[in-house]
Design an enzyme around this catalytic site. Structure first.
Site, PDB file in Angstrom:
ATOM      1  N   HIS A 307       2.058  -4.214  13.294  1.00  0.00           N
ATOM      2  CA  HIS A 307       1.027  -3.177  13.252  1.00  0.00           C
ATOM      3  C   HIS A 307       0.204  -3.357  11.995  1.00  0.00           C
ATOM      4  CE1 HIS A 307      -0.913   0.738  13.447  1.00  0.00           C
ATOM      5  NE2 HIS A 307      -0.610   0.695  14.734  1.00  0.00           N
ATOM      6  N   ASP A 365       4.300   0.646  21.550  1.00  0.00           N
ATOM      7  CA  ASP A 365       4.105   0.056  22.871  1.00  0.00           C
ATOM      8  C   ASP A 365       5.286  -0.776  23.335  1.00  0.00           C
ATOM      9  OD1 ASP A 365       1.718   1.227  23.378  1.00  0.00           O
ATOM     10  OD2 ASP A 365       0.593  -0.288  22.296  1.00  0.00           O
TER      11      ASP A 365
HETATM   12  N1  CMC Z   1       4.395 -11.876  16.804  1.00  0.00           N
HETATM   13  C1  CMC Z   1       4.417 -12.945  15.959  1.00  0.00           C
HETATM   14  N2  CMC Z   1       3.724 -12.992  14.814  1.00  0.00           N
HETATM   15  C2  CMC Z   1       2.979 -11.935  14.494  1.00  0.00           C
HETATM   16  C3  CMC Z   1       2.901 -10.786  15.311  1.00  0.00           C
HETATM   17  C4  CMC Z   1       3.655 -10.786  16.501  1.00  0.00           C
HETATM   18  N3  CMC Z   1       3.606  -9.714  17.321  1.00  0.00           N
HETATM   19  N4  CMC Z   1       2.072  -9.878  14.755  1.00  0.00           N
HETATM   20  C5  CMC Z   1       1.635 -10.434  13.616  1.00  0.00           C
HETATM   21  N5  CMC Z   1       2.189 -11.680  13.449  1.00  0.00           N
HETATM   22  C6  CMC Z   1       1.982 -12.579  12.307  1.00  0.00           C
HETATM   23  C7  CMC Z   1       0.571 -13.167  12.340  1.00  0.00           C
HETATM   24  O1  CMC Z   1       0.538 -14.389  13.031  1.00  0.00           O
HETATM   25  C8  CMC Z   1       0.287 -13.333  10.861  1.00  0.00           C
HETATM   26  O2  CMC Z   1       0.951 -14.498  10.410  1.00  0.00           O
HETATM   27  P1  CMC Z   1       0.328 -15.374   9.188  1.00  0.00           P
HETATM   28  O3  CMC Z   1       0.386 -14.486   7.994  1.00  0.00           O
HETATM   29  O4  CMC Z   1       1.263 -16.524   9.096  1.00  0.00           O
HETATM   30  O5  CMC Z   1      -1.051 -15.742   9.593  1.00  0.00           O
HETATM   31  C9  CMC Z   1       0.974 -12.150  10.222  1.00  0.00           C
HETATM   32  O6  CMC Z   1       2.047 -11.788  11.122  1.00  0.00           O
HETATM   33  C10 CMC Z   1       0.069 -10.944  10.000  1.00  0.00           C
HETATM   34  O7  CMC Z   1      -0.479 -10.573  11.254  1.00  0.00           O
HETATM   35  P2  CMC Z   1      -2.008 -10.251  11.515  1.00  0.00           P
HETATM   36  O8  CMC Z   1      -2.332 -10.620  12.922  1.00  0.00           O
HETATM   37  O9  CMC Z   1      -2.853 -10.848  10.428  1.00  0.00           O
HETATM   38  O10 CMC Z   1      -1.976  -8.685  11.329  1.00  0.00           O
HETATM   39  P3  CMC Z   1      -3.043  -7.678  11.855  1.00  0.00           P
HETATM   40  O11 CMC Z   1      -2.865  -6.454  11.049  1.00  0.00           O
HETATM   41  O12 CMC Z   1      -4.409  -8.293  11.881  1.00  0.00           O
HETATM   42  O13 CMC Z   1      -2.629  -7.436  13.393  1.00  0.00           O
HETATM   43  C11 CMC Z   1      -1.575  -6.580  15.317  1.00  0.00           C
HETATM   44  C12 CMC Z   1      -1.846  -6.389  13.820  1.00  0.00           C
HETATM   45  C13 CMC Z   1      -0.957  -5.309  15.900  1.00  0.00           C
HETATM   46  C14 CMC Z   1      -2.907  -6.833  16.058  1.00  0.00           C
HETATM   47  C15 CMC Z   1      -0.622  -7.797  15.512  1.00  0.00           C
HETATM   48  O14 CMC Z   1       0.600  -7.527  14.851  1.00  0.00           O
HETATM   49  C16 CMC Z   1      -0.373  -8.113  16.974  1.00  0.00           C
HETATM   50  O15 CMC Z   1      -1.193  -8.806  17.591  1.00  0.00           O
HETATM   51  N6  CMC Z   1       0.762  -7.598  17.578  1.00  0.00           N
HETATM   52  C17 CMC Z   1       1.037  -7.791  18.971  1.00  0.00           C
HETATM   53  C18 CMC Z   1       0.169  -6.851  19.798  1.00  0.00           C
HETATM   54  C19 CMC Z   1       0.639  -5.401  19.722  1.00  0.00           C
HETATM   55  O16 CMC Z   1       1.817  -5.103  19.888  1.00  0.00           O
HETATM   56  N7  CMC Z   1      -0.337  -4.487  19.513  1.00  0.00           N
HETATM   57  C20 CMC Z   1      -0.064  -3.050  19.566  1.00  0.00           C
HETATM   58  C21 CMC Z   1      -0.319  -2.339  18.281  1.00  0.00           C
HETATM   59  S1  CMC Z   1       0.362  -0.674  18.336  1.00  0.00           S
HETATM   60  C22 CMC Z   1      -0.589   0.174  19.474  1.00  0.00           C
HETATM   61  C23 CMC Z   1      -1.919   0.511  18.934  1.00  0.00           C
HETATM   62  O17 CMC Z   1      -1.980   1.337  18.000  1.00  0.00           O
HETATM   63  O18 CMC Z   1      -2.917  -0.030  19.451  1.00  0.00           O
END
Ligand code: CMC
Length: 430
Positions: A307, A365
């Site tokens: 998140h 989720d």
């Molecule tokens: N599985 C594997 N690696 C992950 C995941 C995951 N679910 N989420 C983040 N990472 C890694 C990502 O690759 C990155 O690695 P690095 O630092 O090596 O580049 C690091 O963790 C930081 O992640 P980010 O994508 O830069 O973080 P963000 O804040 O931009 O994204 C997120 C947050 C929720 C979009 C992302 O964690 C994600 O895509 N999760 C899966 C989708 C999901 O479950 N979304 C629902 C969110 S809760 C409901 C809502 O409020 O909408």
């Protein structure tokens, strides 16, 4: 009076002072509105990781502590002690209703549950197998055609009526998206039922038989709605605010929020998570998928994990995990294959260095999909349920923005990296 604090920024040897403001809780902010005038520079913050886009009184999140407050009330207390319409009233009006106010609010919402009969014809324009979110984007957007000419968004009363209409009609519109897919007749709302029981009646009832909602399952769905009702300035809420900042019709703005919510990184994660569990299929394959999630060259992510704001735990996930147990027990599904798989996946991921170091925990989720599936809601409709709940937050945030005398159209700038000015050369010389 407290002394004004400033942040001093040194730009090419020239110092400028920028005021610092404090909210009631949470990080202070540096007011950079004068930055361009003083330096000719913009700030650069793609993804808004350090940007407060507005002032708001509605929802507060402390991501490190796993705190979520609606109007100051912890989500745990609201989920245990209130029903969805009480929470909706709180989010809209700022205070929990007393019994009289709650009775009036329930009755106002019930007065708006039917949709205009002409709206039902929009459904037949969609392919029968259309994704329910595509239908919701279209049909909620179409509501703007029914409520436009007579609407004055500068009038607080008109804004309140729009909020009531949206909250009342979304369950009906969402259930109709399901019925259209299923090839079953649309069900009229039953105003003798509670908000959530009525939604279940419109989903699962048919004209042939009376549907009796199970109170344990109604309570579980009601809790899902409470947990998803608002979440500060997330992507879809910011979309609604940006769309609304131009003075656009609120029903069209909410439709833009639904479009944003649909994506798998946001509300679409519950559907993506369940599809992922189906794809994993068996506990023996969890290791393989964890390995893929950790591989930088593989775009695969563990859906339902991570998140932007919560870096310790998502308080909604904790409540949803409990609800999951309650629902599966009630339905005798304790040995549900996907639930067991989800628990195994959660355990392995929570012990893995990659997930620990990146602070990736299950989010709301991760469990909401399993609960919804047990309730009989089709996977494709999961994000639609989220949209139904979040409509309360979207419309409250829109209303707050329009009512703010300092409100301006949202207009971010950019760091331009494209071609500099050049001349068009005739086609035969290119
Ligand atoms: N599985 C594997 N690696 C992950 C995941 C995951 N679910 N989420 C983040 N990472 C890694 C990502 O690759 C990155 O690695 P690095 O630092 O090596 O580049 C690091 O963790 C930081 O992640 P980010 O994508 O830069 O973080 P963000 O804040 O931009 O994204 C997120 C947050 C929720 C979009 C992302 O964690 C994600 O895509 N999760 C899966 C989708 C999901 O479950 N979304 C629902 C969110 S809760 C409901 C809502 O409020 O909408």
């Amino acid at each position: 009076m407290d002394k004004q604090r400033n942040a001093t920024l040194n730009v090419d040897g020239k110092s400028i002072d920028l005021p610092i403001y404090s909210g009631s809780i949470g990080p202070d902010v540096i007011d950079i509105r004068s930055l361009y005038a003083k330096t000719g520079m913009f700030t650069f913050d793609p993804g808004f990781v350090s940007t407060a886009a507005c002032k708001s009184d509605i929802t507060y999140i402390d991501g490190d502590e796993g705190v979520l407050l609606y109007r100051g009330y912890p989500i745990e207390q609201l989920a245990m002690k209130c029903d969805f319409l009480e929470v909706a009233y709180l989010i809209l009006h700022g205070e929990l209703p007393n019994a009289k106010q709650k009775g009036e609010f329930d009755s106002i919402i019930k007065n708006h549950t039917m949709v205009h009969d002409q709206l039902t014809r929009f459904y037949s324009g969609f392919r029968r197998d259309a994704h329910p979110m595509a239908i919701l984007v279209g049909v909620v957007g179409a509501l703007s055609a029914f409520y436009h000419e007579a609407m004055d968004i500068s009038d607080e009363y008109h804004r309140t009526v729009s909020a009531h209409r949206l909250i009342a009609k979304l369950p009906n519109i969402t259930a109709m998206a399901y019925k259209y897919n299923a090839g079953q007749p649309f069900m009229y709302p039953r105003n003798d039922l509670s908000y959530t029981a009525n939604f279940m009646h419109m989903m699962f009832g048919t004209p042939c038989e009376k549907y009796e909602p199970n109170p344990v399952l109604v309570r579980a769905l009601d809790r899902i709605l409470i947990l998803h009702a608002d979440h500060e300035q997330n992507a879809s809420t910011s979309t609604v605010r940006l769309a609304g900042s131009s003075g656009a019709n609120p029903f069209a703005c909410i439709s833009s929020g639904i479009a944003c919510l649909w994506g798998p990184a946001h509300g679409g994660a519950n559907e993506a998570c369940l599809n992922m569990l189906e794809e994993i299929g068996d506990v023996s394959r969890v290791g393989e998928f964890i390995k893929r999630a950790k591989d930088k060259d593989d775009p695969f992510k563990l859906m339902g994990f991570g998140h932007r704001v919560y870096k310790n735990f998502d308080p909604r996930a904790k409540l949803m995990r409990e609800t999951c147990h309650e629902v599966l027990n009630e339905l005798g599904l304790q040995d549900d294959r996907l639930f067991k798989l989800a628990i195994a996946l959660e355990k392995i991921a929570l012990e893995d260095d990659y997930f620990i170091s990146k602070k990736l925990y299950p989010n709301v989720d991760f469990y909401s999909g399993i609960v919804q599936r047990a309730l009989g809601i089709p996977v494709k409709l999961f994000t639609g349920i989220f949209a139904m709940a979040r409509t309360v937050g979207w419309i409250a945030q829109w209303n707050e923005m329009i009512g703010d005398p300092e409100q301006k159209i949202g207009r971010p700038r950019q760091l331009f990296t494209g071609a500099t000015q050049r001349d068009v050369i005739a086609m035969d010389k290119r």
